[in-house]
Scaffold this motif. Structure first.
Motif, PDB file in Angstrom:
ATOM      1  N   PRO A  70     -29.884 -27.417  34.360  1.00 38.04           N
ATOM      2  CA  PRO A  70     -30.600 -27.046  33.144  1.00 38.04           C
ATOM      3  C   PRO A  70     -31.918 -26.296  33.379  1.00 38.04           C
ATOM      4  O   PRO A  70     -32.636 -26.559  34.349  1.00 38.04           O
ATOM      5  CB  PRO A  70     -30.859 -28.394  32.461  1.00 38.04           C
ATOM      6  N   TRP A  71     -32.191 -25.378  32.478  1.00 36.78           N
ATOM      7  CA  TRP A  71     -33.411 -24.568  32.466  1.00 36.78           C
ATOM      8  C   TRP A  71     -34.642 -25.447  32.676  1.00 36.78           C
ATOM      9  O   TRP A  71     -35.526 -25.130  33.467  1.00 36.78           O
ATOM     10  CB  TRP A  71     -33.472 -23.834  31.126  1.00 36.78           C
ATOM     11  N   SER A  72     -34.697 -26.559  31.973  1.00 35.84           N
ATOM     12  CA  SER A  72     -35.876 -27.428  32.007  1.00 35.84           C
ATOM     13  C   SER A  72     -36.017 -28.204  33.317  1.00 35.84           C
ATOM     14  O   SER A  72     -37.087 -28.708  33.621  1.00 35.84           O
ATOM     15  CB  SER A  72     -35.827 -28.420  30.849  1.00 35.84           C
ATOM     16  N   LYS A  73     -34.959 -28.296  34.095  1.00 32.28           N
ATOM     17  CA  LYS A  73     -34.980 -29.119  35.303  1.00 32.28           C
ATOM     18  C   LYS A  73     -35.245 -28.352  36.591  1.00 32.28           C
ATOM     19  O   LYS A  73     -35.557 -28.940  37.610  1.00 32.28           O
ATOM     20  CB  LYS A  73     -33.649 -29.857  35.440  1.00 32.28           C
ATOM     21  N   SER A  74     -35.085 -27.022  36.578  1.00 36.20           N
ATOM     22  CA  SER A  74     -35.251 -26.283  37.828  1.00 36.20           C
ATOM     23  C   SER A  74     -35.817 -24.885  37.589  1.00 36.20           C
ATOM     24  O   SER A  74     -35.074 -23.947  37.310  1.00 36.20           O
ATOM     25  CB  SER A  74     -33.915 -26.181  38.568  1.00 36.20           C
ATOM     26  N   TYR A  75     -37.110 -24.781  37.740  1.00 31.95           N
ATOM     27  CA  TYR A  75     -37.775 -23.491  37.573  1.00 31.95           C
ATOM     28  C   TYR A  75     -37.218 -22.453  38.553  1.00 31.95           C
ATOM     29  O   TYR A  75     -37.001 -21.311  38.193  1.00 31.95           O
ATOM     30  CB  TYR A  75     -39.287 -23.661  37.779  1.00 31.95           C
ATOM     31  N   ASN A 132     -23.270 -34.346  27.650  1.00 30.43           N
ATOM     32  CA  ASN A 132     -23.710 -34.997  28.874  1.00 30.43           C
ATOM     33  C   ASN A 132     -23.875 -33.947  29.971  1.00 30.43           C
ATOM     34  O   ASN A 132     -23.001 -33.769  30.808  1.00 30.43           O
ATOM     35  CB  ASN A 132     -22.690 -36.066  29.275  1.00 30.43           C
ATOM     36  N   GLU A 133     -24.999 -33.262  29.959  1.00 28.44           N
ATOM     37  CA  GLU A 133     -25.240 -32.122  30.856  1.00 28.44           C
ATOM     38  C   GLU A 133     -24.976 -32.453  32.327  1.00 28.44           C
ATOM     39  O   GLU A 133     -24.310 -31.705  33.013  1.00 28.44           O
ATOM     40  CB  GLU A 133     -26.682 -31.632  30.713  1.00 28.44           C
ATOM     41  N   THR A 134     -25.497 -33.555  32.821  1.00 28.93           N
ATOM     42  CA  THR A 134     -25.386 -33.848  34.250  1.00 28.93           C
ATOM     43  C   THR A 134     -23.949 -34.147  34.670  1.00 28.93           C
ATOM     44  O   THR A 134     -23.571 -33.880  35.801  1.00 28.93           O
ATOM     45  CB  THR A 134     -26.308 -35.006  34.674  1.00 28.93           C
ATOM     46  N   SER A 174     -19.926 -25.904  38.475  1.00 28.69           N
ATOM     47  CA  SER A 174     -20.210 -25.239  39.748  1.00 28.69           C
ATOM     48  C   SER A 174     -18.918 -24.840  40.447  1.00 28.69           C
ATOM     49  O   SER A 174     -18.849 -23.788  41.099  1.00 28.69           O
ATOM     50  CB  SER A 174     -21.019 -26.149  40.669  1.00 28.69           C
ATOM     51  N   SER A 175     -17.893 -25.635  40.303  1.00 27.45           N
ATOM     52  CA  SER A 175     -16.611 -25.336  40.964  1.00 27.45           C
ATOM     53  C   SER A 175     -15.891 -24.155  40.320  1.00 27.45           C
ATOM     54  O   SER A 175     -15.005 -23.581  40.939  1.00 27.45           O
ATOM     55  CB  SER A 175     -15.699 -26.581  40.935  1.00 27.45           C
TER      56      SER A 175
END
Length: 82
Positions: free
Chosen positions: A42-47, A70-72, A79-80
């Protein structure tokens, strides 16, 4: 930048590159309508990953809505697909 500004060139380039890589199709269902570019981490989790093409995936509106619950949970699966 903390909020998304869709008019920033870097963000437009990111979205364009992800859609091009994904053939302008949803990577979950192959739809070509109502496409979104989703950040896998997510945008908010990884600059650091905000504009990294490998952190983006093209999803249609319906698939994008499904994974919003449930994003995580979806990170490995999305990713796969790229």
């Amino acid at each position: 930048m903390t909020n998304r500004n869709y008019d920033v060139q870097e963000y437009r380039n990111f979205r364009r590159a992800v859609r091009n890589r994904d053939g302008h199709k949803c990577k979950m269902c192959s739809s070509t309508s109502r496409l979104h570019v989703h950040h896998i981490i997510p945008w908010s989790k990884s600059y650091e990953l905000r504009f990294v093409v490998d952190n983006g995936i093209t999803l249609c509106h319906d698939c994008h809505k499904k994974k919003k619950k449930n994003e995580t949970h979806w990170i490995s699966y999305l990713s796969s697909l790229i």
